[in-house]
Design a protein around this motif. Sequence first.
Motif, PDB file in Angstrom:
ATOM      1  N   UNK A   1      -3.146  -5.846  -6.143  1.00 54.11           N
ATOM      2  CA  UNK A   1      -3.975  -4.650  -6.311  1.00 54.11           C
ATOM      3  C   UNK A   1      -5.360  -4.890  -5.732  1.00 54.11           C
ATOM      4  N   UNK A   2      -5.921  -6.060  -6.005  1.00 55.77           N
ATOM      5  CA  UNK A   2      -7.242  -6.376  -5.469  1.00 55.77           C
ATOM      6  C   UNK A   2      -7.239  -6.408  -3.951  1.00 55.77           C
ATOM      7  N   UNK A   3      -6.084  -6.712  -3.361  1.00 58.23           N
ATOM      8  CA  UNK A   3      -5.996  -6.825  -1.904  1.00 58.23           C
ATOM      9  C   UNK A   3      -5.541  -5.538  -1.224  1.00 58.23           C
ATOM     10  N   UNK A   4      -5.380  -4.458  -1.985  1.00 61.62           N
ATOM     11  CA  UNK A   4      -4.896  -3.220  -1.380  1.00 61.62           C
ATOM     12  C   UNK A   4      -5.838  -2.735  -0.280  1.00 61.62           C
TER      13      UNK A   4
ATOM     14  N   UNK B   1       1.383   0.639   3.932  1.00 59.88           N
ATOM     15  CA  UNK B   1       1.010  -0.700   3.450  1.00 59.88           C
ATOM     16  C   UNK B   1       0.465  -0.689   2.027  1.00 59.88           C
ATOM     17  N   UNK B   2      -0.215   0.393   1.650  1.00 62.00           N
ATOM     18  CA  UNK B   2      -0.756   0.482   0.291  1.00 62.00           C
ATOM     19  C   UNK B   2       0.385   0.554  -0.719  1.00 62.00           C
ATOM     20  N   UNK B   3       1.352   1.412  -0.446  1.00 62.41           N
ATOM     21  CA  UNK B   3       2.484   1.583  -1.362  1.00 62.41           C
ATOM     22  C   UNK B   3       3.320   0.307  -1.440  1.00 62.41           C
TER      23      UNK B   3
ATOM     24  N   UNK C   1       1.346  -2.138  -3.546  1.00 64.73           N
ATOM     25  CA  UNK C   1       1.326  -1.705  -4.944  1.00 64.73           C
ATOM     26  C   UNK C   1       2.632  -2.045  -5.650  1.00 64.73           C
ATOM     27  N   UNK C   2       3.748  -2.020  -4.906  1.00 63.58           N
ATOM     28  CA  UNK C   2       5.047  -2.373  -5.480  1.00 63.58           C
ATOM     29  C   UNK C   2       5.234  -3.880  -5.611  1.00 63.58           C
ATOM     30  N   UNK C   3       4.323  -4.651  -5.026  1.00 63.93           N
ATOM     31  CA  UNK C   3       4.452  -6.101  -5.068  1.00 63.93           C
ATOM     32  C   UNK C   3       5.345  -6.664  -3.991  1.00 63.93           C
ATOM     33  N   UNK C   4       5.797  -5.800  -3.074  1.00 60.81           N
ATOM     34  CA  UNK C   4       6.687  -6.233  -1.994  1.00 60.81           C
ATOM     35  C   UNK C   4       5.866  -6.719  -0.802  1.00 60.81           C
TER      36      UNK C   4
END
Length: 356
Positions: free
Chosen positions: A9-12, A117-119, A122-125
Motif C-alpha cells: 500500500x505504501x508503494x502504490x 498497476x495500482x489494482x 492493492x491485491x498484493x500480486x
Amino acid sequence: MGPQPLPQVAALPPYVPGKPPTPRPGLRTYKISSNENPYPPLPGVLETAQAAAAEMNRYPDMGCSELYGELSSRLGVAEDELAAGAGSVALIFHLLAAFSGPGDEVVHAWRSFEAYPIAVAAAGATGIEVPLAPGARHDLEAMAAAITERTKVVLLCTPNNPTGAALSHAEVAAFVERVPSDVLLVVDEAYREFVRMDDPVDGLALRRAHDNVVLLRTFSKAYGLAGLRVGYAVAHPVVAAAVRAIAIPFGVSTIAQAAAIASLQAEDMLLERVEGIVAERERLVQGAAAAGWTIPDPQGNFVWLEPADLPGFLAAGEEEGLSLRPFADEGIRVTVAESEATNRLLALLERIPPPA
C-alpha cells in the motif's frame, strides 16, 4: 512510530486525474484531459436522476435488479452473469482482489490504463508489464509468452488507454486460445462504442465461447455518466458471483442505477452523439496528418501525441486554453471534445513541428 500500512500500500503508484484548465481571462477554456463526454446528459436522464435523488435517505438496491434486468435483455446474457460496480475501474479492483494475491502474477500491457498497476499492487500480486508493440498496440505474442504457472489474470485494454489503438476480434480470439483455462482474461471495453475499425472485438462472442473471459464496460464514457460512477462486468456466473461477493455493499447508488437505465433506453440518441464524436476524431486525425504528425490509429474518444518537447507542448496548450493529459515523459493524451477545442489543437499541431 504509529500504525503503518502494508508495504504494497505504501508503494502504490498514484493515480493522476486529468487536471482542469487554468482560467484565461477572455478565453473559454477546455478540459480535454479526462476522456469525458463533452455533451450534457441525454434528454430525460437528468430528470430521472433528480427523481431518484428524492429517495437518497434509502439505501440503493444492492442487487441492482432493474439495471441487471435491462442489461440482460439488451445483451442476451443471464442476470447471474452480471456484476455492477462504481465504474469499470472498481470492477478491476474487485476482480484482482478475488482472483489474485501474494505470489500471483497479473499480465498487462504497458503503457496501458493507469489503474492497472495500482489494482495489482492493492491485491498484493505482482504485475508483469509487457511493452507495447509498434503502433502503440498490445504485443499479444509477448503477452502470451509472459504467462507462467503463477499467472492468475491477464488484462487487455481495447481500445488501449491512453494510446487509442484497438485489437481486432481475430487477434483476441487467437490470443484467448493461448491463455490457460484457469487464468482469467479480462477484456476492458471502456471505449467500445467509439470503435470503427474492421473486425472489431465481439466481446460477448468471446465470453460465450470461453468461461475464463470477462468483459468490463462502463457508463462513464459514451454514456456521459462519469460523475455517477457505474460500470458492469459480464462473466461466467461463478466469476460474476465472486465480484459481487467482494464488492463494497451498496456501491452503486440509486441515482447511478436510475441514470444508467435511462441512458440505455435513450441509446438511439446516444449513438448519434457518439457518431458526432467519432466524426470530430476523424477531423482531428486528418488535420494532424496534414500537419505532418503521425499518431496511433485512435479507436477511443481520444488521440495520443508524442511531441519532441512534451513540457513545451503542454505549456503551449495551456496558453490556448487547453488542459492536456501528459503521461510521464512518454506522450500526451488528448480527449476529443468540442469543435473549438479541436480547432485550437489543430492550430497547435500546425505551429509546433512534429517529432523528427
